[in-house]
Design a protein around this motif. Structure first.
Motif, PDB file in Angstrom:
ATOM      1  N   UNK A 192       0.831  -1.205   0.000  1.00 31.36           N
ATOM      2  CA  UNK A 192       0.000   0.000   0.000  1.00 31.36           C
ATOM      3  C   UNK A 192       0.870   1.261   0.000  1.00 31.36           C
ATOM      4  N   UNK A 193       2.075   1.108  -0.552  1.00 33.88           N
ATOM      5  CA  UNK A 193       3.004   2.239  -0.602  1.00 33.88           C
ATOM      6  C   UNK A 193       2.387   3.427  -1.326  1.00 33.88           C
ATOM      7  N   UNK A 194       1.696   3.172  -2.430  1.00 33.14           N
ATOM      8  CA  UNK A 194       1.046   4.269  -3.145  1.00 33.14           C
ATOM      9  C   UNK A 194      -0.365   4.513  -2.631  1.00 33.14           C
ATOM     10  N   UNK A 195      -1.161   3.450  -2.527  1.00 30.71           N
ATOM     11  CA  UNK A 195      -2.586   3.606  -2.257  1.00 30.71           C
ATOM     12  C   UNK A 195      -2.867   4.335  -0.951  1.00 30.71           C
ATOM     13  N   UNK A 196      -2.021   4.122   0.052  1.00 29.61           N
ATOM     14  CA  UNK A 196      -2.243   4.798   1.325  1.00 29.61           C
ATOM     15  C   UNK A 196      -1.112   5.766   1.667  1.00 29.61           C
ATOM     16  N   UNK A 197       0.131   5.275   1.642  1.00 29.63           N
ATOM     17  CA  UNK A 197       1.248   6.078   2.138  1.00 29.63           C
ATOM     18  C   UNK A 197       1.452   7.333   1.293  1.00 29.63           C
ATOM     19  N   UNK A 198       1.489   7.179  -0.029  1.00 28.67           N
ATOM     20  CA  UNK A 198       1.692   8.348  -0.893  1.00 28.67           C
ATOM     21  C   UNK A 198       0.558   9.348  -0.731  1.00 28.67           C
TER      22      UNK A 198
END
Length: 231
Positions: A192-198
């Motif tokens: 979830x590096x992009x979906x949440x963290x970014x």
């Protein structure tokens, strides 16, 4: 016109114009509703979008400048790949739960079309219904109107992207917000590096004025997230 009736009507219209060629059977998978057994078909609907170009650039620069350190650094390439190819973000979800889209539609008494969304300039974006009513009165003085909230809700990643801010009392200026934002470390899964963290980084910089954390520990198959704020 119901879609199945429309299909027959289209074929009849083509035949009347001499444009019809042939009908052939086509074996395919057909989705059915588990309850009603109706055929499930895509429905094109208007959606709300947010432009992410400037926010993505800020999130990219934060990692490149080491304002945010990604651990292990191998995941930096995933970060760059997602954010360098950013697209507009569709925020609308047609669900029964979630944060409401902060938009209201005005239907004027003399509007020819009464369906929601018939006139794109009749939308009002406001913090709450009271603000929307004030805006409607200013925009349409002396006119009779009805105000309807958009039934859609926000994408869950939009709501969860506010996590570093909302848990500290944002948008109100709470002591916890000034004391513990930004945090120190976020520990989460790489999936979830992009979906949440970014999204947290983009929205934190846009709405909170700074990155939400200085270190990002990304692990494989992590089933939870831990947010540490050390001041």
């Amino acid at each position: 016109m119901p879609h199945f009736a429309a299909r027959t009507a289209v074929i009849d219209a083509l035949k009347n114009k001499g444009l019809y060629r042939d009908t052939k059977s086509n074996v395919m998978s057909l989705g059915l509703c588990s309850r009603s057994k109706d055929v499930v078909e895509p429905m094109i609907k208007p959606q709300w979008f947010v432009s992410c170009n400037s926010m993505a650039k800020g999130a990219l620069d934060a990692v490149k400048s080491k304002k945010i350190e990604i651990i292990p650094p191998q995941y930096e390439q995933d970060w760059y790949r997602w954010l360098e190819n950013i697209r507009d973000w569709s925020l609308s979800r047609q669900l029964w739960w979630g944060h409401c889209i902060p938009a209201w539609y005005v239907t004027l008494e003399d509007d020819k079309e009464k369906d929601m969304g018939s006139y794109s300039d009749h939308w009002i974006i406001a913090r709450d219904e009271n603000d929307a009513i004030l805006e409607a009165k200013q925009r349409y003085p002396g006119k009779k109107y009805q105000l309807y909230p958009d039934p859609d809700v926000l994408d869950t990643w939009f709501s969860s992207g506010l996590f570093p801010l909302s848990v500290l009392g944002w948008p109100d200026d709470k002591p916890d917000l000034s004391t513990f934002y930004p945090g120190s470390v976020l520990e989460t899964g790489s999936d979830i590096l992009f979906f949440w963290v970014a999204r947290m980084v983009m929205m934190g910089m846009q709405l909170g004025g700074d990155v939400p954390f200085q270190k990002l520990s990304s692990m494989e198959n992590c089933s939870c997230a831990k947010f540490f704020s050390c001041q």
